[in-house]
Design a protein around this motif. Structure first.
Motif, mmCIF file in Angstrom:
data_model
loop_
_atom_site.group_PDB
_atom_site.id
_atom_site.type_symbol
_atom_site.label_atom_id
_atom_site.label_comp_id
_atom_site.label_asym_id
_atom_site.label_seq_id
_atom_site.Cartn_x
_atom_site.Cartn_y
_atom_site.Cartn_z
ATOM 1 N N SER A 1 42.132 48.457 42.915
ATOM 2 C CA SER A 1 40.891 48.618 43.284
ATOM 3 C C SER A 1 40.129 47.203 43.179
ATOM 4 C CB SER A 1 39.787 49.366 42.386
ATOM 5 O OG SER A 1 39.849 48.934 41.127
ATOM 6 N N GLU A 2 38.910 46.899 43.418
ATOM 7 C CA GLU A 2 38.122 45.624 43.494
ATOM 8 C C GLU A 2 38.109 45.444 41.853
ATOM 9 O OE1 GLU A 2 34.713 45.030 45.492
ATOM 10 O OE2 GLU A 2 35.592 45.972 47.428
ATOM 11 N N THR A 3 37.844 46.155 41.190
ATOM 12 C CA THR A 3 37.554 46.080 39.504
ATOM 13 C C THR A 3 38.761 45.746 39.035
ATOM 14 O OG1 THR A 3 36.063 48.078 39.784
ATOM 15 C CG2 THR A 3 36.723 47.253 37.495
ATOM 16 N N GLN A 4 39.988 46.203 39.482
ATOM 17 C CA GLN A 4 41.376 45.799 39.124
ATOM 18 C C GLN A 4 41.575 44.320 39.446
ATOM 19 O OE1 GLN A 4 43.434 49.129 40.711
ATOM 20 N NE2 GLN A 4 44.322 49.630 38.816
ATOM 21 N N LEU A 5 41.350 43.981 40.572
ATOM 22 C CA LEU A 5 41.322 42.688 41.106
ATOM 23 C C LEU A 5 40.581 41.570 40.090
ATOM 24 C CD1 LEU A 5 42.719 40.647 43.131
ATOM 25 C CD2 LEU A 5 40.946 41.373 44.719
ATOM 26 N N ALA A 6 39.519 42.221 39.956
ATOM 27 C CA ALA A 6 38.363 41.258 39.119
ATOM 28 C C ALA A 6 39.254 41.057 37.467
ATOM 29 C CB ALA A 6 36.903 42.071 38.920
ATOM 30 N N GLN B 1 51.391 48.845 40.785
ATOM 31 C CA GLN B 1 52.926 49.054 41.075
ATOM 32 C C GLN B 1 53.664 47.612 41.170
ATOM 33 O OE1 GLN B 1 54.091 52.309 41.296
ATOM 34 N NE2 GLN B 1 52.205 52.657 40.623
ATOM 35 N N GLU B 2 54.798 47.615 40.761
ATOM 36 C CA GLU B 2 55.382 46.607 40.741
ATOM 37 C C GLU B 2 55.566 45.765 42.193
ATOM 38 O OE1 GLU B 2 59.784 45.175 39.492
ATOM 39 O OE2 GLU B 2 59.366 46.979 38.987
ATOM 40 N N GLU B 3 55.678 46.644 43.360
ATOM 41 C CA GLU B 3 55.729 45.806 44.698
ATOM 42 C C GLU B 3 54.448 45.244 44.923
ATOM 43 O OE1 GLU B 3 55.339 50.378 45.176
ATOM 44 O OE2 GLU B 3 56.538 49.039 43.966
ATOM 45 N N ASP B 4 53.448 45.728 44.348
ATOM 46 C CA ASP B 4 52.213 45.009 44.572
ATOM 47 C C ASP B 4 51.632 43.791 43.640
ATOM 48 O OD1 ASP B 4 51.773 46.973 46.770
ATOM 49 O OD2 ASP B 4 50.704 48.433 45.315
ATOM 50 N N ILE B 5 52.417 43.814 42.634
ATOM 51 C CA ILE B 5 51.861 42.727 41.693
ATOM 52 C C ILE B 5 52.005 41.128 42.328
ATOM 53 C CG2 ILE B 5 52.913 41.471 39.575
ATOM 54 C CD1 ILE B 5 53.455 44.063 38.545
ATOM 55 N N GLN B 6 52.987 40.774 42.907
ATOM 56 C CA GLN B 6 52.731 39.389 43.594
ATOM 57 C C GLN B 6 51.573 39.165 44.526
ATOM 58 O OE1 GLN B 6 56.503 38.474 45.831
ATOM 59 N NE2 GLN B 6 55.729 36.239 45.754
ATOM 60 N N GLU B 7 51.394 40.438 45.284
ATOM 61 C CA GLU B 7 50.128 40.149 46.315
ATOM 62 C C GLU B 7 48.982 40.170 45.685
ATOM 63 O OE1 GLU B 7 48.225 40.046 50.109
ATOM 64 O OE2 GLU B 7 50.047 39.290 49.081
ATOM 65 N N LEU B 8 48.814 41.064 44.406
ATOM 66 C CA LEU B 8 47.487 40.971 43.855
ATOM 67 C C LEU B 8 47.391 39.970 42.879
ATOM 68 C CD1 LEU B 8 44.990 43.009 42.819
ATOM 69 C CD2 LEU B 8 46.726 43.549 40.869
ATOM 70 N N THR B 9 48.355 39.433 42.417
ATOM 71 C CA THR B 9 48.321 38.096 41.688
ATOM 72 C C THR B 9 47.789 36.837 42.438
ATOM 73 O OG1 THR B 9 49.965 38.661 40.182
ATOM 74 C CG2 THR B 9 49.650 36.336 40.305
ATOM 75 N N ARG B 10 48.282 36.890 43.560
ATOM 76 C CA ARG B 10 47.731 35.823 44.623
ATOM 77 C C ARG B 10 46.548 36.050 44.902
ATOM 78 N NH1 ARG B 10 46.580 35.146 49.678
ATOM 79 N NH2 ARG B 10 46.885 37.260 50.364
ATOM 80 N N LEU B 11 45.866 37.145 45.287
ATOM 81 C CA LEU B 11 44.720 37.317 45.607
ATOM 82 C C LEU B 11 43.672 36.992 44.542
ATOM 83 C CD1 LEU B 11 44.872 40.811 47.657
ATOM 84 C CD2 LEU B 11 44.136 38.571 48.500
ATOM 85 N N ALA B 12 44.174 37.540 43.240
ATOM 86 C CA ALA B 12 43.267 37.267 42.026
ATOM 87 C C ALA B 12 43.266 35.797 41.686
ATOM 88 C CB ALA B 12 44.014 38.025 40.837
ATOM 89 N N GLN B 13 44.383 35.161 42.148
ATOM 90 C CA GLN B 13 44.563 33.391 42.012
ATOM 91 C C GLN B 13 43.437 32.898 42.792
ATOM 92 O OE1 GLN B 13 45.954 31.514 39.615
ATOM 93 N NE2 GLN B 13 44.788 30.052 40.406
ATOM 94 N N GLU B 14 43.196 33.449 44.129
ATOM 95 C CA GLU B 14 42.509 32.775 44.937
ATOM 96 C C GLU B 14 40.872 33.266 44.529
ATOM 97 O OE1 GLU B 14 43.046 34.624 49.114
ATOM 98 O OE2 GLU B 14 44.932 33.634 49.099
ATOM 99 N N GLY B 15 40.664 34.422 44.120
ATOM 100 C CA GLY B 15 39.403 34.714 43.513
ATOM 101 C C GLY B 15 38.865 34.001 42.469
ATOM 102 N N ALA B 16 39.857 33.848 41.690
ATOM 103 C CA ALA B 16 39.659 32.772 40.560
ATOM 104 C C ALA B 16 39.358 31.389 40.849
ATOM 105 C CB ALA B 16 40.600 32.896 39.338
ATOM 106 N N ASP B 17 40.070 30.727 41.840
ATOM 107 C CA ASP B 17 39.975 29.789 42.416
ATOM 108 C C ASP B 17 38.600 29.331 43.030
ATOM 109 O OD1 ASP B 17 42.106 28.685 41.205
ATOM 110 O OD2 ASP B 17 43.284 28.976 42.991
ATOM 111 N N GLN B 18 38.287 30.434 43.808
ATOM 112 C CA GLN B 18 36.952 30.144 44.631
ATOM 113 C C GLN B 18 35.583 30.785 43.913
ATOM 114 O OE1 GLN B 18 37.712 32.283 48.279
ATOM 115 N NE2 GLN B 18 39.443 31.096 48.700
ATOM 116 N N ALA B 19 35.831 31.446 42.744
ATOM 117 C CA ALA B 19 34.710 31.935 42.177
ATOM 118 C C ALA B 19 33.762 30.750 41.595
ATOM 119 C CB ALA B 19 35.063 32.834 40.916
ATOM 120 N N THR B 20 32.577 31.024 41.864
ATOM 121 C CA THR B 20 31.499 30.137 41.240
ATOM 122 C C THR B 20 30.928 30.347 39.935
ATOM 123 O OG1 THR B 20 29.576 31.187 42.280
ATOM 124 C CG2 THR B 20 30.591 29.489 43.559
ATOM 125 N N SER B 21 31.098 31.637 39.463
ATOM 126 C CA SER B 21 30.941 31.950 38.083
ATOM 127 C C SER B 21 31.634 33.216 37.606
ATOM 128 C CB SER B 21 29.384 32.361 38.091
ATOM 129 O OG SER B 21 28.941 33.648 38.844
#
Length: 150
Positions: free
Chosen positions: A25-30, A64-84
């Protein structure tokens, strides 16, 4: 960033998973983005922190294990682009119970402790997130003690 997250979920919805598979979910991504923020806080990425991140994504966020790499990439992008941090903590405040928030703070401490040293920037970040998600200072300290023992 939002288009990347939307594409991730659109793909998951277009290719429905088996009934026993949970979609992030978006919350898990956050939460994952906050974990990454803790990893980056001391300006040193350690393999032990990366390993703890994967472990937490599986155990605490049920990714799930197969989603970890993609979720990590998206979370990294989110962290990099977040203003707060508000972008992440707003979702957590909207969706999480107090006990889930406590678990999140404890998990953030687990990442901070995984390299066997707490940097002042890591502690500051976790304290700030705790305040933003309305975790009491007493529970913040308890979470730290529990994470240190694990």
């Amino acid at each position: 960033m939002l288009s990347s997250i939307k594409a991730f979920f659109d793909e998951k919805l277009a290719n429905p998973p088996s009934p026993d598979k949970q979609i992030a979910s978006e919350t898990q991504l956050a939460c994952a983005a906050l974990f990454i923020e803790v990893m980056k806080a001391d300006h040193e990425l350690d393999d032990r922190e990366k390993s703890e991140l994967v472990s937490l994504l599986q155990s605490s966020l049920h990714i799930q294990e197969e989603d970890i790499q993609e979720l990590t990439r998206l979370a990294q992008e989110g962290a990099d682009q977040a203003t707060s941090l508000y972008e992440f903590t707003r979702l957590i405040n909207d969706e999480y119970s107090y006990s889930q928030k406590l678990q999140l703070v404890q998990d953030m401490w687990r990442i901070a402790f995984s390299d066997e040293q707490i940097d002042m920037y890591e502690e500051h970040l976790i304290r700030k997130v705790s305040d933003l998600i309305y975790v009491s200072h007493t529970d913040f300290i308890k979470a730290k003690i529990i994470a240190r023992g694990s």
